[in-house]
Design a protein around this motif. Structure first.
Motif, PDB file in Angstrom:
ATOM      1  N   ILE A  63       0.859  -1.186   0.000  1.00 21.45           N
ATOM      2  CA  ILE A  63       0.000   0.000   0.000  1.00 21.45           C
ATOM      3  C   ILE A  63       0.893   1.233   0.000  1.00 21.45           C
ATOM      4  O   ILE A  63       1.675   1.456   0.916  1.00 21.45           O
ATOM      5  CB  ILE A  63      -0.927   0.015   1.232  1.00 21.45           C
ATOM      6  CG1 ILE A  63      -1.834  -1.206   1.220  1.00 21.45           C
ATOM      7  CG2 ILE A  63      -1.755   1.287   1.268  1.00 21.45           C
ATOM      8  CD1 ILE A  63      -2.716  -1.331   2.442  1.00 21.45           C
ATOM      9  N   LYS A  64       0.797   2.036  -1.052  1.00 20.33           N
ATOM     10  CA  LYS A  64       1.578   3.269  -1.170  1.00 20.33           C
ATOM     11  C   LYS A  64       0.748   4.437  -0.662  1.00 20.33           C
ATOM     12  O   LYS A  64      -0.477   4.417  -0.711  1.00 20.33           O
ATOM     13  CB  LYS A  64       1.951   3.530  -2.647  1.00 20.33           C
ATOM     14  CG  LYS A  64       2.907   2.520  -3.226  1.00 20.33           C
ATOM     15  CD  LYS A  64       4.276   2.742  -2.666  1.00 20.33           C
ATOM     16  CE  LYS A  64       5.249   1.773  -3.320  1.00 20.33           C
ATOM     17  NZ  LYS A  64       6.582   1.927  -2.827  1.00 20.33           N
ATOM     18  N   LYS A  65       1.396   5.489  -0.206  1.00 16.29           N
ATOM     19  CA  LYS A  65       0.754   6.693   0.318  1.00 16.29           C
ATOM     20  C   LYS A  65      -0.289   6.329   1.369  1.00 16.29           C
ATOM     21  O   LYS A  65      -1.427   6.781   1.334  1.00 16.29           O
ATOM     22  CB  LYS A  65       0.096   7.500  -0.803  1.00 16.29           C
ATOM     23  CG  LYS A  65       1.048   7.987  -1.865  1.00 16.29           C
ATOM     24  CD  LYS A  65       0.307   8.740  -2.941  1.00 16.29           C
ATOM     25  CE  LYS A  65       1.222   9.111  -4.077  1.00 16.29           C
ATOM     26  NZ  LYS A  65       0.501   9.738  -5.185  1.00 16.29           N
ATOM     27  N   SER A  66       0.109   5.495   2.310  1.00 15.83           N
ATOM     28  CA  SER A  66      -0.841   4.999   3.306  1.00 15.83           C
ATOM     29  C   SER A  66      -1.149   6.066   4.348  1.00 15.83           C
ATOM     30  O   SER A  66      -0.273   6.822   4.770  1.00 15.83           O
ATOM     31  CB  SER A  66      -0.293   3.747   3.976  1.00 15.83           C
ATOM     32  OG  SER A  66       0.930   4.038   4.605  1.00 15.83           O
ATOM     33  N   THR A  67      -2.407   6.138   4.737  1.00 15.80           N
ATOM     34  CA  THR A  67      -2.854   7.029   5.806  1.00 15.80           C
ATOM     35  C   THR A  67      -3.671   6.212   6.791  1.00 15.80           C
ATOM     36  O   THR A  67      -4.451   5.347   6.396  1.00 15.80           O
ATOM     37  CB  THR A  67      -3.717   8.187   5.275  1.00 15.80           C
ATOM     38  OG1 THR A  67      -4.821   7.655   4.570  1.00 15.80           O
ATOM     39  CG2 THR A  67      -2.925   9.089   4.367  1.00 15.80           C
ATOM     40  N   SER A  68      -3.493   6.500   8.062  1.00 14.12           N
ATOM     41  CA  SER A  68      -4.238   5.826   9.103  1.00 14.12           C
ATOM     42  C   SER A  68      -5.512   6.609   9.362  1.00 14.12           C
ATOM     43  O   SER A  68      -5.493   7.841   9.396  1.00 14.12           O
ATOM     44  CB  SER A  68      -3.394   5.760  10.376  1.00 14.12           C
ATOM     45  OG  SER A  68      -4.137   5.178  11.404  1.00 14.12           O
ATOM     46  N   CYS A  69      -6.630   5.917   9.539  1.00 17.65           N
ATOM     47  CA  CYS A  69      -7.897   6.604   9.796  1.00 17.65           C
ATOM     48  C   CYS A  69      -8.722   5.808  10.789  1.00 17.65           C
ATOM     49  O   CYS A  69      -8.550   4.604  10.939  1.00 17.65           O
ATOM     50  CB  CYS A  69      -8.670   6.841   8.504  1.00 17.65           C
ATOM     51  SG  CYS A  69      -9.246   5.359   7.702  1.00 17.65           S
ATOM     52  N   ASN A  70      -9.597   6.507  11.494  1.00 12.56           N
ATOM     53  CA  ASN A  70     -10.548   5.898  12.407  1.00 12.56           C
ATOM     54  C   ASN A  70     -11.928   6.055  11.796  1.00 12.56           C
ATOM     55  O   ASN A  70     -12.322   7.151  11.411  1.00 12.56           O
ATOM     56  CB  ASN A  70     -10.517   6.567  13.778  1.00 12.56           C
ATOM     57  CG  ASN A  70      -9.220   6.310  14.489  1.00 12.56           C
ATOM     58  OD1 ASN A  70      -8.642   5.253  14.345  1.00 12.56           O
ATOM     59  ND2 ASN A  70      -8.754   7.274  15.253  1.00 12.56           N
ATOM     60  N   MET A  71     -12.676   4.961  11.730  1.00  8.87           N
ATOM     61  CA  MET A  71     -13.995   5.006  11.131  1.00  8.87           C
ATOM     62  C   MET A  71     -15.023   5.439  12.168  1.00  8.87           C
ATOM     63  O   MET A  71     -14.704   5.663  13.320  1.00  8.87           O
ATOM     64  CB  MET A  71     -14.334   3.637  10.548  1.00  8.87           C
ATOM     65  CG  MET A  71     -13.357   3.221   9.466  1.00  8.87           C
ATOM     66  SD  MET A  71     -13.809   1.735   8.573  1.00  8.87           S
ATOM     67  CE  MET A  71     -14.269   0.636   9.830  1.00  8.87           C
ATOM     68  N   LYS A  72     -16.286   5.574  11.736  1.00  9.21           N
ATOM     69  CA  LYS A  72     -17.358   6.021  12.628  1.00  9.21           C
ATOM     70  C   LYS A  72     -17.547   5.079  13.804  1.00  9.21           C
ATOM     71  O   LYS A  72     -17.865   5.509  14.905  1.00  9.21           O
ATOM     72  CB  LYS A  72     -18.678   6.129  11.870  1.00  9.21           C
ATOM     73  CG  LYS A  72     -18.729   7.281  10.913  1.00  9.21           C
ATOM     74  CD  LYS A  72     -20.073   7.320  10.231  1.00  9.21           C
ATOM     75  CE  LYS A  72     -20.141   8.398   9.197  1.00  9.21           C
ATOM     76  NZ  LYS A  72     -21.420   8.400   8.500  1.00  9.21           N
TER      77      LYS A  72
END
Length: 95
Positions: A63-72
Motif C-alpha cells: 500500500i503506497k501513500k498509506s494514511t491511518s484513519c478511524n472510522m465512525k
C-alpha cells in the motif's frame, strides 16, 4: 358487546401509572466528547511496508501513500493506493 378483561385491566393499569409518576427531566450534554462525524486521517510515517489485498490485481500488494484513519464505529484502518495499478486500497488494522 364483548370486551376482553385483560385489555380493560391493562388500560386501567396504564392510566394508574401515568397519574402516579411525574415526568422525569433528563439532561443531555450539549457537546458530546470524542464524537467525530468525519473519519480522521493521519499520514503513516513508518518505514515498514504495509501490504493489503488489491481487488483489481487480485493479489497481495504494497500500500503506497498509506494514511491511518478511524472510522465512525471507532475501528482503525489504513487507506492508500496499490503499488502496481494505483487502485484505492483499504485494510483494517489492530488497535
Amino acid at each position: 358487546m364483548v370486551v376482553c378483561v385483560a385489555t380493560a385491566k391493562m388500560d386501567e393499569f396504564m392510566l394508574q401509572l401515568s397519574y402516579e409518576h411525574e415526568p422525569v427531566q433528563v439532561s443531555v450534554p450539549v457537546n458530546p466528547v470524542n464524537v467525530s462525524v468525519n473519519p480522521v486521517k493521519v499520514p503513516m510515517k513508518t518505514q515498514e511496508h504495509i501490504y493489503g489485498y488489491c481487488m483489481k490485481c487480485r493479489a497481495k500488494a504494497e500500500i503506497k501513500k498509506s494514511t491511518s484513519c478511524n472510522m465512525k464505529n471507532r475501528r482503525h484502518a489504513i487507506q492508500g493506493s496499490c503499488s502496481r495499478c494505483g487502485t484505492k486500497m483499504f485494510r483494517f488494522r489492530r488497535g
